[in-house]
Write an enzyme that holds these catalytic residues in place. Sequence first.
Site, PDB file in Angstrom:
ATOM      1  CB  SER A 150      13.937 -23.287 107.955  1.00 31.04           C
ATOM      2  OG  SER A 150      13.718 -23.259 109.318  1.00 31.04           O
ATOM      3  CE  LYS A 176      13.741 -19.698 110.033  1.00 30.40           C
ATOM      4  NZ  LYS A 176      12.481 -19.025 109.554  1.00 30.40           N
ATOM      5  CE  LYS A 178      12.760 -22.723 112.673  1.00 31.58           C
ATOM      6  NZ  LYS A 178      11.821 -21.312 112.833  1.00 31.58           N
ATOM      7  CG  ASP A 203      13.084 -17.969 113.271  1.00 30.12           C
ATOM      8  OD1 ASP A 203      12.889 -17.334 114.062  1.00 30.12           O
ATOM      9  OD2 ASP A 203      12.189 -18.751 112.480  1.00 30.12           O
ATOM     10  CD  GLU A 228      12.075 -15.773 110.948  1.00 30.20           C
ATOM     11  OE1 GLU A 228      12.824 -16.500 110.152  1.00 30.20           O
ATOM     12  OE2 GLU A 228      10.963 -16.226 110.687  1.00 30.20           O
ATOM     13  CG  ASP A 253       7.414 -15.788 111.883  1.00 33.57           C
ATOM     14  OD1 ASP A 253       6.378 -15.661 111.693  1.00 33.57           O
ATOM     15  OD2 ASP A 253       8.041 -16.921 111.657  1.00 33.57           O
ATOM     16  CE  LYS A 277       6.372 -18.474 109.316  1.00 30.30           C
ATOM     17  NZ  LYS A 277       6.637 -18.926 110.593  1.00 30.30           N
ATOM     18  N   GLY A 305       7.710 -20.119 105.893  1.00 29.27           N
ATOM     19  CA  GLY A 305       7.010 -21.513 105.831  1.00 29.27           C
ATOM     20  C   GLY A 305       6.544 -22.042 107.001  1.00 29.27           C
TER      21      GLY A 305
HETATM   22  O1  OSB Z   1       9.556 -19.765 112.573  1.00 27.40           O
HETATM   23  O2  OSB Z   1       9.576 -19.785 110.248  1.00 27.40           O
HETATM   24  C1  OSB Z   1       9.384 -20.264 111.345  1.00 27.40           C
HETATM   25  C2  OSB Z   1       8.403 -23.996 110.951  1.00 27.40           C
HETATM   26  C3  OSB Z   1       7.195 -24.070 111.830  1.00 27.40           C
HETATM   27  C4  OSB Z   1       7.155 -23.017 112.624  1.00 27.40           C
HETATM   28  C5  OSB Z   1       7.558 -21.842 112.626  1.00 27.40           C
HETATM   29  C6  OSB Z   1       8.669 -21.601 111.588  1.00 27.40           C
HETATM   30  C7  OSB Z   1       8.994 -22.840 110.942  1.00 27.40           C
HETATM   31  C8  OSB Z   1      10.038 -22.750 109.905  1.00 27.40           C
HETATM   32  C9  OSB Z   1       9.987 -23.755 108.588  1.00 27.40           C
HETATM   33  O3  OSB Z   1      11.107 -22.184 109.965  1.00 27.40           O
HETATM   34  C10 OSB Z   1      10.275 -23.099 107.405  1.00 27.40           C
HETATM   35  C11 OSB Z   1       9.659 -23.879 106.427  1.00 27.40           C
HETATM   36  O4  OSB Z   1       8.656 -24.437 106.148  1.00 27.40           O
HETATM   37  O5  OSB Z   1      10.746 -24.531 105.597  1.00 27.40           O
HETATM   38 MG    MG Z   2      10.153 -17.698 112.015  1.00 21.58          MG
END
Ligand code: OSB
Ligand code: MG
Length: 388
Positions: A150, A176, A178, A203, A228, A253, A277, A305
């Site tokens: 990510s 992924k 952001k 995401d 996402e 999520d 999660k 994660g």
């Molecule tokens: O939206 O998935 C998310 C990290 C902190 C808060 C929200 C998210 C995330 C990540 C990190 O996308 C994913 C990872 O731990 O590799």
């Molecule tokens: Mg997410």
Amino acid sequence: MNDLTIERIELRLIEMELTAPFRTSFGVELTRPCIIVTAHGGGLTGWGECVASQAVSAEWAFYSYETVETAWHILKDFLAPALVGRKLSSVEPVVELGERLRGHPMARAGLEAAVWDLLAQAEGLPLADYLTKGQNYSQPRRDRVNVGVSIGIQSSIEETVKNVAGYIQQGYRRIKLKIEPGWDVDLARAVRREFPEVLLMLDANSAYSLEDASRLKQLDEFNLLMIEQPLAYDDIYEHSLLQAQLSTPICLDESIHTPKHAEWAYELNACRIINIKAGRVGGLHDGRAIHDLSLKRGKSVWIGGMLETGIGRAANVALASLPGVTLPSDISASNRYYRQDIAEPPFVLNADSTITVPAAPGIGITVIADQLEAYTQREVVISASKKQ
Ligand code: OSB
Ligand code: MG
């Protein structure tokens, strides 16, 4: 298994520096505070990570309403005192304790994780086997879990393309990115042009509203695995209106906190995919329940994660080994997050973009006591003798 008495619970507030800042549509994280929960019983020690990760700072911005302080309060003043001194032969009593609370899923999940580790060790089973025991899945659990990386919001598209190239070089086959309004269509186009074959997803962390539907629709041309959480963190209904307009699958999520939410989202066609999660849904028990109901409906899930330390990562890997986790999970190698972790051995990426499920009992890693100590800012012990 014989009953095991929870003799003592320790809470440690730690803070670890990330290898690189992690920027999302809601904010930037430079360090990651979290609570490490230790449960002692039957001569064994179980470890859990509470993923609430907001410390008080000028830069505050939240993934959810839980902060390390709200979780500390719930764990220290309610959950831990209610659990110490109790005899357990399964996690059910811990789940029931959590259900007496409204909300606070991350606090609940942190304690539940420590008990899962403890009970799996008492059974002499890796957590992945303990999670599947008696579940009657038609497929076996995985020995290696498919993973991706990510990538936070970068300073430029060029920088992002370079970053993606680096991760693909390391062996990650699912990327992924952001996104946020204005950092979306051009970004997806550039990365897709450079990497036509890679499994690519976005995401939004709730950065859009339904009025942005036409902009989000432009993302359909990039052959994305999913998008996402485009809409509000507490919405299910409007996602169903958006999904009807997009060919790209929506993955929820932030919006999914209970197995019921998952049912409602599927019934409304608000998403085709759910990111599980354990911290967001109150623990591994309900995370597994969402997996189970998704599997029954033929829906794909994966494990999300929260930039976990090796302790939380180990539990995520066990959850990702469940047979219905058919999409790559947000579980990267330890070195993607921290220079010096608090657990060993580190999780490493296999050449086929997988991570191997530990074979040792419980979560299957060893906590590095000195390292944990070095990161600890605050500590409290809740023991049966101190119970009023
Ligand atoms: O939206 O998935 C998310 C990290 C902190 C808060 C929200 C998210 C995330 C990540 C990190 O996308 C994913 C990872 O731990 O590799
Ligand atoms: Mg997410």
